[in-house]
Scaffold this motif. Sequence first.
Motif, mmCIF file in Angstrom:
data_model
loop_
_atom_site.group_PDB
_atom_site.id
_atom_site.type_symbol
_atom_site.label_atom_id
_atom_site.label_comp_id
_atom_site.label_asym_id
_atom_site.label_seq_id
_atom_site.Cartn_x
_atom_site.Cartn_y
_atom_site.Cartn_z
ATOM 1 N N LYS A 128 -24.559 -68.428 21.832
ATOM 2 C CA LYS A 128 -23.403 -67.551 22.043
ATOM 3 C C LYS A 128 -23.794 -66.088 21.863
ATOM 4 O O LYS A 128 -23.320 -65.209 22.601
ATOM 5 N N ALA A 129 -24.648 -65.824 20.873
ATOM 6 C CA ALA A 129 -25.101 -64.441 20.670
ATOM 7 C C ALA A 129 -25.877 -63.952 21.890
ATOM 8 O O ALA A 129 -25.702 -62.810 22.339
ATOM 9 N N GLN A 163 -23.406 -67.565 11.984
ATOM 10 C CA GLN A 163 -22.950 -68.930 12.189
ATOM 11 C C GLN A 163 -24.037 -69.832 12.764
ATOM 12 O O GLN A 163 -23.817 -71.028 12.948
ATOM 13 N N GLU A 187 -25.248 -69.667 15.768
ATOM 14 C CA GLU A 187 -24.970 -69.938 17.175
ATOM 15 C C GLU A 187 -25.730 -68.936 18.041
ATOM 16 O O GLU A 187 -25.170 -67.955 18.544
ATOM 17 N N GLU A 195 -12.757 -65.052 12.603
ATOM 18 C CA GLU A 195 -12.841 -65.448 14.003
ATOM 19 C C GLU A 195 -11.999 -64.535 14.886
ATOM 20 O O GLU A 195 -12.412 -64.160 15.981
ATOM 21 N N TYR A 200 -22.133 -64.353 15.268
ATOM 22 C CA TYR A 200 -22.709 -65.571 15.842
ATOM 23 C C TYR A 200 -24.047 -65.909 15.179
ATOM 24 O O TYR A 200 -24.373 -67.090 14.986
#
Length: 987
Positions: free
Chosen positions: A552-553, A547, A549, A525, A544
């Motif tokens: 966020k990307a 993960q 996500e 992180e 991201y």
Amino acid sequence: MDPGRQVFTVDLLERYAAKGRGVITCMAAGNDVIVLGTSKGWIIRHDFGVGDSSEIDLSAARPGEQSIHRVFVDPGGSHCIATVVGSVGADTFYTHAKWTKPRVLSRLKGLVVNAVAWNRQHITEASTREVILGTENGQLYEIAVDEKDKREKYIKPLFELAELPEAIMGLQMETAILINGSRYYVMAVTPTRLYSFTGIGSLETVFASYLNRAVHFMELPGEIPNSDLHFFMKQKRAVHFAWLSGAGIYHGSLNFGSQRSSPNGDENFVENKALLDYAKLSNGAEVVKPSSMAVSEFHFLLLIGNKVKVVNRISEQIIEELQFDQVSDSTSRGIIGLCSDATAGLFYAYDQNSIFQVSVNDEGRDMWKVYLDMKDYAAALANSRDPLQRDQVYLVQAEAAFSSRDFLRAASFYAKINYILSFEEITLKFISVNEQDALRTFLLRKLDNLSKDDKCQITMISTWATELYLDKINRLLLEDDTALVNRNSEYQSIIKEFRAFLSDCKDVLDEVTTMRLLESYGRVEELVFFASLKEQHEIVIHYYIQQGEAKKALEVLRKPAVPVDLQYKFAPDLITLDAYETVESWMASNNLNPRKLIPAMMRYSSEPHAKNETHEVIKYLEFCVHHLHNEDPGIHNLLLSLYAKQEDDSSLLRFLQCKFGKGQENGPDFFYDPKYALRLCLKEKRMRACVHIYSMMAMHEEAVALALQIDPELAMAEADKVEDDEDLRKKLWLMVAKHVVEQEKGTKRENIRKAIAFLKETDGLLKIEDILPFFPDFALIDDFKEAICSSLEDYNKQIELLKQEMNDATYGADNIRNDISALAQRYVVVDRDEDCGVCRRKILATGGDYRMASGYTAVGTMAPFYVFPCGHAFHAHCLISHVTRCTNESQAEYILSLHKQLTLLNSEVRRESDGGMTSEAITSVNPTDKLRSQLDDAVAGECPFCGELMIREISLPFIMPEEAQQVNSWEIKPQNLGNQRSFSLPV
């Protein structure tokens, strides 16, 4: 204190200062002016600024011996107050530097003035403003004198010590300007007490208020006959005071802006009070009280016997003893007293005859060491003069904290040391005691103190601090299993601190080294956080996506600094992860090339989707086609392929029917590949779409043939689309008719009836005879009787219509012939005085040069001419010349060419006529007439004065380019300007 460098030095200023006027009894100084009082009632003024001295006798007209009791001078050296004491009592005088004669203050007669307080903030050379006098019997008076008035403005009593009547021995006054008026601060001392007064308004108001309230005072045991009060001035403001009392030297700081109040309601402006006991000055011997005192910034000058002991006000230690070079006749009395010149920053000592000057040589140079010994580190730093001195203060603080095991505090102090201790020595101290946190704190503070030019050192220290942070984080994880979930844990706190550190040091940390450190410690992180700081967007986006996500990307990809190529690189992963958010992001971006997103869209489209699920790729492609007006064939082909795979072909048909290129000049109606679209629709069995594509490709026969397999109505509509080729249209309708006839399964009469109804739908394009071959040979003609009769009637109507048209054409031809005959007989009457529109000569005149008119038939001796319906007339040669001059170059060449051919033909005709014309020439068409007709059309098609030729001449310049030489001839050139005289004309 450095023993080789004295702070205070003594010099003899004046040996016989009294000038034979007795012996010196008192002295005062201000602004390089010294005023002496003598035993014979004289005051002697020495002005060392201008090198002048003066004497005034205050004992005149007073019987008996007179002696000056006290003399006072204001800080500017202009105003002087002196008290004379003799056998007849006491008198107080005022004198000004500009006066030669003193002024006796009659209202003070009989009062012995011991102290004077000047209003330092408001006093001027011309006016004393408010002055407070303190007397022997404990009374306070206010006086004011203006130099120009030569007398006092007023003298009025202010206050009297009623509780304990004692002599006022010392007075000081300060003022402060506030919003609601002036505030006065007054301090007075007696042999046993120090009084303080303060208030807003006039002095009279301030002291009057103490009639109803208690006076604030400090009482000390013991008595001293020469009690005195001193203020030390800094930047024209008193900063601390000292009272020479019977118990010792009572001193403290003055804060005139303080709002703290004492219990009795007075504003308490005295701070940091202390008492210097005289016992500290005797070194165990008998205590001797000082006979006089002066105050500098950091020291007390105490007159004890014939010596002046210099005592540090902070450490209360004697630092120097000053000796005086006295003559033998004054030694018996010794040094009488001390006084100070606050304006000049000098001190004086005096005996009965001489004046000694005590100079101060940088008294604050070693004060940092004094404060350091007393562990007043803030004051030590404030008084440090150079980095080495500051380093020593920091070192003492650091060592003290280190010894008490307060390692974090020690680290902060060690970080401020730059010279007397090396970086390596300090770090080894913390390593030796295994204090990683303190070491990290030291490194961080060291970074704050380094200048931006120390780039290498900053990078190394930052990298080391990074590793210490990572080590601390891992140790916390090992020590506390709940650190990850507990938001208030030390682990979470250090993570925030570490990220803040990375943000602050992102520009000085080596990118590769830092990322390797973060990776080696498994801090993914923080690695992503640092990569984001360094704009390593690819790493952040990849993390991201791993993960899951996608939002966020996509937020990272939307940043302006992110290269657009990363959009294309991560598009397949993102659309698979979250198709909706990805497509929304694409639609919100205005710098994407949809063609480069095709691989990602094809990957998404290849995966199975729920029946009612919105196809995000189709949504994006529709956005590109309809809103962005994308013309890329690849985008259109992909959208078409996705439509073709849907169960409902309505979207496909709507897409095929849209003309996306409509409105573009010379642009296509569609941007997809029709051959690819046809193959795809045939493969997916989208027959209606295939019919439409065949029709767009102008393959109408194939379109109709395929449509007949689906829906005859569709085939009819396709056949009706052909409008410019009647034969093809008829052929297509015949195909439909054949299909209709062959597909009918009813009785013969019913089939024939439907066929006849079909003929009506063709709007007369097909006749009964066209569809008869499609019926079997054994069909009876009676079944077609009605249709055949109807067809014959139509033919009959067409024949009648053609006859009518032929009659109308014949009538029109006759009318044209009549018009031609009438035109041949048309004439115009020309007046004999009519002028040519060009040469202005008579049209009907004979003779002249008519070479340009050769080829025309002359009328007698008259020149050929043209007459226009508007009434303008022109000679033929004039009209040709005018038209060729005014028209464009190509038209002029054409006219001249026709005229030349006509001239040559006339010459040949004339020779042939001389030799006799052949029958062949007679029967052939005369080419001269043809050329003359062409020439007439070219030059006489319209009147040159009333037609377009005249309109075009409006835009022509007045002076043509070929007339430039004529224009230059009109230019005015200066000649021999030197001999010309200019005259000014009145306006």
